[in-house]
Scaffold this active site. Structure first.
Site, PDB file in Angstrom:
ATOM      1  N   LYS A  69       0.790  -1.233   0.000  1.00 51.78           N
ATOM      2  CA  LYS A  69       0.000   0.000   0.000  1.00 51.78           C
ATOM      3  C   LYS A  69       0.824   1.285   0.000  1.00 51.78           C
ATOM      4  O   LYS A  69       0.307   2.362  -0.268  1.00 51.78           O
ATOM      5  CB  LYS A  69      -0.992  -0.010   1.156  1.00 51.78           C
ATOM      6  CG  LYS A  69      -2.187  -0.902   0.861  1.00 51.78           C
ATOM      7  CD  LYS A  69      -3.375  -0.553   1.731  1.00 51.78           C
ATOM      8  CE  LYS A  69      -4.593  -1.352   1.339  1.00 51.78           C
ATOM      9  NZ  LYS A  69      -4.461  -2.770   1.740  1.00 51.78           N
ATOM     10  N   SER A 321       0.839  -9.948  -0.960  1.00 54.14           N
ATOM     11  CA  SER A 321       0.564  -8.513  -0.801  1.00 54.14           C
ATOM     12  C   SER A 321       1.033  -7.924   0.514  1.00 54.14           C
ATOM     13  O   SER A 321       1.243  -6.712   0.596  1.00 54.14           O
ATOM     14  CB  SER A 321      -0.938  -8.261  -0.978  1.00 54.14           C
ATOM     15  OG  SER A 321      -1.676  -9.111  -0.120  1.00 54.14           O
TER      16      SER A 321
HETATM   17  C1  PLP Z   1      -5.271  -3.674   1.368  1.00 53.32           C
HETATM   18  C2  PLP Z   1      -4.717  -5.037   1.189  1.00 53.32           C
HETATM   19  C3  PLP Z   1      -5.204  -5.923   0.197  1.00 53.32           C
HETATM   20  C4  PLP Z   1      -6.377  -5.588  -0.684  1.00 53.32           C
HETATM   21  O1  PLP Z   1      -6.190  -4.454  -1.458  1.00 53.32           O
HETATM   22  P1  PLP Z   1      -7.435  -3.722  -2.154  1.00 53.32           P
HETATM   23  O2  PLP Z   1      -6.837  -2.670  -2.963  1.00 53.32           O
HETATM   24  O3  PLP Z   1      -8.311  -3.195  -1.048  1.00 53.32           O
HETATM   25  O4  PLP Z   1      -8.167  -4.764  -2.945  1.00 53.32           O
HETATM   26  C5  PLP Z   1      -4.577  -7.150   0.057  1.00 53.32           C
HETATM   27  N1  PLP Z   1      -3.557  -7.519   0.850  1.00 53.32           N
HETATM   28  C6  PLP Z   1      -3.062  -6.709   1.806  1.00 53.32           C
HETATM   29  C7  PLP Z   1      -1.931  -7.195   2.644  1.00 53.32           C
HETATM   30  C8  PLP Z   1      -3.624  -5.448   2.018  1.00 53.32           C
HETATM   31  O5  PLP Z   1      -3.132  -4.648   2.980  1.00 53.32           O
END
Ligand code: PLP
Length: 339
Positions: A69, A321
């Site tokens: 993010k 992510s």
């Molecule tokens: C925010 C987040 C997501 C999902 O992202 P979106 O843009 O809301 O779909 C996935 N994995 C992690 C670790 C996140 O912090």
């Protein structure tokens, strides 16, 4: 199997103009260069063995705050004019988005305020405080915190940085797609954790523009899959939030969603939904086989493969992510627990 076949996804006309373009993502990449990590893309021998296809892991767990993010937050802040930057930023997230805003603001010397309710656990408050953000504790719910955000926007002219439904945030997250295609020019599919759709929407914009034949698959948990419900209904709908191991994937997409709903509706080929057991198996596999500490949301791509819920043909990238999971909880899951 809970695969939603692409034919069943309602689609708008082919020539719909999407709210984010490849050019937006490329501009974001130039803007954020040197301020976020160009994360490694590593081959997974174990998952390549399981699937018979070359599988690669995009390690967003290696970003400074432990999640992707930072990309969207840095791009959004750098897109603001000087006066807005001086007034400062505000958000109500206490999760990875809140950390990203706090960290990006600190790096760019912009003041940031994070509003949170008095029920937010101390470890989350301290993680944000350590990033030098101003913290405002208000009320007893996330809604109370969000109302404070709106008050500060009105009274002090602070700029809200939305967690996903924003062109600059989406373009920032999409830079992951550029990096994957650059390293894997014969990319056949990409598996993306899906919540509000900033990550999946942005990556899909980049991948579909550069590799139109590649399949882009969003992955959510069965317990409260907001984007899946919205696409199935043909419009954003309210969903009941439930506790899940993939806590970073919780929450709605916003009933007034303007950016990520059309992107995900028009660009995703499939959405796969996972049980809690399957997500736990993904976390466990990441730790034992890949030596990566991954939170529930970050493990869903691995989990979807282990559960046999995606069929691969050709080189595949899985986005890990994020890695922000409490150590004690992680130990329990790796040891065999499912929550
Ligand atoms: C925010 C987040 C997501 C999902 O992202 P979106 O843009 O809301 O779909 C996935 N994995 C992690 C670790 C996140 O912090």
């Amino acid at each position: 199997m809970t695969i939603m076949k692409s034919e069943t996804l309602p689609r708008s006309a082919e020539n719909t103009i999407l709210p984010v373009t490849l050019a937006d993502v490329e501009q974001a990449a130039a803007r954020i260069m040197g301020r976020v990590v160009h994360t490694p893309l590593v081959r997974s021998n174990s998952l390549s063995g399981v699937t018979g296809q070359p599988v690669h892991l995009k390690l967003e767990t290696h970003q400074p705050i432990g999640a992707f993010k930072l990309r969207g937050a840095v791009n959004a802040i750098l897109s603001l004019d000087e006066a807005a930057r001086r007034r400062g930023l505000v958000t109500a997230s206490t999760g990875n988005h809140g950390r990203a805003v706090a960290r990006a603001a600190r790096d760019l010397c912009v003041p940031a305020t994070i509003c949170m309710s008095s029920l937010v656990p101390t470890n989350k408050i301290e993680a944000i405080r350590a990033l030098d953000a101003e913290i405002r504790i208000i009320g007893t719910s996330q809604d109370d915190a969000q109302e404070e955000v709106e008050r500060l926007v009105q009274s002090r002219g602070l700029t809200p940085i939305p967690p996903f439904d924003d062109v600059d945030v989406v373009a920032g997250q999409g830079t992951i797609g550029l990096e994957i295609v650059e390293k894997l020019p014969d990319l056949a599919s990409v598996l993306i954790p899906l919540s509000g759709g900033g990550l999946a929407g942005g990556v899909a914009v980049a991948v579909k523009a550069l590799k139109p034949q590649a399949r882009v698959i969003g992955i959510s948990m069965q317990r409260g899959a907001a984007m899946y419900a919205a696409i199935a209904a043909g419009r954003p709908v309210a969903i009941r939030e439930k506790e899940t191991l993939a806590d970073s994937l919780g929450g709605g997409i916003g009933l007034k969603n303007r950016v990520t709903f059309p992107l995900c509706r028009d660009l995703l080929d499939d959405i796969v939904l996972l049980t809690e057991e399957e997500i736990a198996a993904g976390i466990r596999h990441a730790a034992r086989e890949e030596r990566e500490i991954v939170e529930g949301a970050g493990a869903v791509g691995i989990a979807a493969i282990l559960a046999g819920k995606v069929r691969l043909s050709g080189p595949t990238a899985i986005i890990l992510s994020g890695g922000n999971i409490e150590p004690a909880r992680h130990r329990n899951i790796v040891g065999g627990a499912i929550a």
